[in-house]
Design a protein around this motif. Structure first.
Motif, PDB file in Angstrom:
ATOM      1  N   PRO A  40      17.241  51.748  -1.693  1.00  0.00           N
ATOM      2  CA  PRO A  40      18.185  52.827  -1.413  1.00  0.00           C
ATOM      3  C   PRO A  40      18.926  52.620  -0.102  1.00  0.00           C
ATOM      4  CG  PRO A  40      15.941  53.543  -0.989  1.00  0.00           C
ATOM      5  CD  PRO A  40      15.849  52.165  -1.570  1.00  0.00           C
ATOM      6  N   HIS A  86      21.105  57.887   0.864  1.00  0.00           N
ATOM      7  CA  HIS A  86      20.099  58.162  -0.161  1.00  0.00           C
ATOM      8  C   HIS A  86      18.759  58.483   0.511  1.00  0.00           C
ATOM      9  CE1 HIS A  86      18.173  56.980  -4.149  1.00  0.00           C
ATOM     10  NE2 HIS A  86      17.138  57.037  -3.325  1.00  0.00           N
ATOM     11  N   ASN A  87      18.364  57.637   1.465  1.00  0.00           N
ATOM     12  CA  ASN A  87      17.103  57.839   2.185  1.00  0.00           C
ATOM     13  C   ASN A  87      17.101  59.149   2.947  1.00  0.00           C
ATOM     14  OD1 ASN A  87      15.029  55.961   1.837  1.00  0.00           O
ATOM     15  ND2 ASN A  87      16.228  54.387   2.867  1.00  0.00           N
ATOM     16  N   ILE A 147      16.305  61.990   0.500  1.00  0.00           N
ATOM     17  CA  ILE A 147      14.888  61.979   0.111  1.00  0.00           C
ATOM     18  C   ILE A 147      14.011  62.411   1.286  1.00  0.00           C
ATOM     19  CG2 ILE A 147      12.984  60.483  -0.614  1.00  0.00           C
ATOM     20  CD1 ILE A 147      15.021  61.353  -2.815  1.00  0.00           C
ATOM     21  N   ASP A 193      10.262  57.079  -2.498  1.00  0.00           N
ATOM     22  CA  ASP A 193      10.696  55.833  -3.135  1.00  0.00           C
ATOM     23  C   ASP A 193       9.579  54.805  -3.230  1.00  0.00           C
ATOM     24  OD1 ASP A 193      13.448  56.401  -3.601  1.00  0.00           O
ATOM     25  OD2 ASP A 193      13.827  56.187  -1.459  1.00  0.00           O
ATOM     26  N   ASN A 194       9.628  54.040  -4.296  1.00  0.00           N
ATOM     27  CA  ASN A 194       8.709  52.925  -4.561  1.00  0.00           C
ATOM     28  C   ASN A 194       7.297  53.344  -4.917  1.00  0.00           C
ATOM     29  OD1 ASN A 194      10.368  50.677  -4.580  1.00  0.00           O
ATOM     30  ND2 ASN A 194      10.436  50.617  -2.346  1.00  0.00           N
ATOM     31  N   LYS A 248      10.024  54.345 -10.872  1.00  0.00           N
ATOM     32  CA  LYS A 248       9.882  54.534  -9.431  1.00  0.00           C
ATOM     33  C   LYS A 248      10.851  55.638  -9.031  1.00  0.00           C
ATOM     34  CE  LYS A 248       8.863  49.687  -8.384  1.00  0.00           C
ATOM     35  NZ  LYS A 248       7.519  49.820  -7.892  1.00  0.00           N
ATOM     36  N   ASP A 298      12.733  58.659  -7.093  1.00  0.00           N
ATOM     37  CA  ASP A 298      13.042  58.798  -5.674  1.00  0.00           C
ATOM     38  C   ASP A 298      12.089  59.770  -4.993  1.00  0.00           C
ATOM     39  OD1 ASP A 298      15.220  56.995  -5.694  1.00  0.00           O
ATOM     40  OD2 ASP A 298      16.432  58.527  -6.666  1.00  0.00           O
ATOM     41  N   GLU A 349      15.624  62.372  -8.824  1.00  0.00           N
ATOM     42  CA  GLU A 349      16.368  61.113  -8.806  1.00  0.00           C
ATOM     43  C   GLU A 349      17.689  61.357  -8.087  1.00  0.00           C
ATOM     44  OE1 GLU A 349      15.210  58.267  -9.606  1.00  0.00           O
ATOM     45  OE2 GLU A 349      13.822  58.467 -11.286  1.00  0.00           O
TER      46      GLU A 349
END
Length: 193
Positions: free
Chosen positions: A24, A28-29, A32, A54-55, A67, A69, A96
């Motif tokens: 990301p 995006h980060n 989240i 994430d991940n 996976k 978000d 997501e």
């Protein structure tokens, strides 16, 4: 097998086919991080759940490996968490964040898989349009519970009085009794106008 592991450093499996899960970007980060901060704070204060970002591998009962978000597991469902590995089962909530490379899958195949596997709440966040669509599982099907938009000043001025009165500035997390998240928190950084 080793070549697959080297080639697909981060991947999802949809219908038996592997898809690369791209890293990301900062915007995006940021989204989240804000969601994790808000939801995790509530979960800790109320001892009612865990939040993962994430991940985190989520192995759904239908064989898909996603996976998401963001994933929320309520306390009563902790048995699906393998602390040494991943999540094996159905999360209570999934978020997501759309990107150019994952948009179509997030809106179609993944949404359908979350629905058919029984994920109670699914949020689709569009960082470019600054919108959040919230789907709630009812009788085995997703129902759009609400569409939320963070308006720019320009957009706000273009709304009529009825539209302004209907605008919502925070989102209720339906899997919890009294958790609300402000749109301003979700879209606090990045993708500025």
């Amino acid at each position: 097998m080793l070549n697959d592991m080297l080639y697909y450093k981060s991947y999802e499996t949809i219908g038996g086919e592997k898809f690369m899960a791209p890293a990301p970007n900062l915007g995006h980060n940021s989204i989240i991080t804000e969601l994790i901060t808000n939801i995790n704070s509530y979960c800790r204060q109320n001892n009612c759940g865990r939040v993962f970002g994430d991940n985190t591998d989520v192995h759904l009962p239908d064989g898909n490996l996603f996976k998401p978000d963001l994933v929320v597991i309520k306390k009563e469902n902790y048995s699906i968490m393998n602390w040494q590995g991943a999540i094996y089962g159905v999360p209570d909530m999934v978020v997501e964040v759309l990107s150019r490379s994952t948009r179509v899958r997030d809106l179609t195949v993944k949404k359908d898989a979350y629905e058919s596997n029984g994920v109670k709440e699914y949020w689709i966040v569009d960082p470019y349009m600054k919108t959040v669509d919230v789907y709630i599982l009812q009788d085995g099907k997703y129902k759009l519970d609400g569409s939320y938009t963070k308006f720019t000043e320009y957009d706000w001025e273009g709304l009529n009085e009825e539209e302004k009165a209907a605008a919502k500035f925070e989102i209720k997390v339906s899997i919890f009794d009294d958790l609300f998240i402000k749109l301003d928190d979700i879209f606090s950084w990045g993708f500025d106008d």
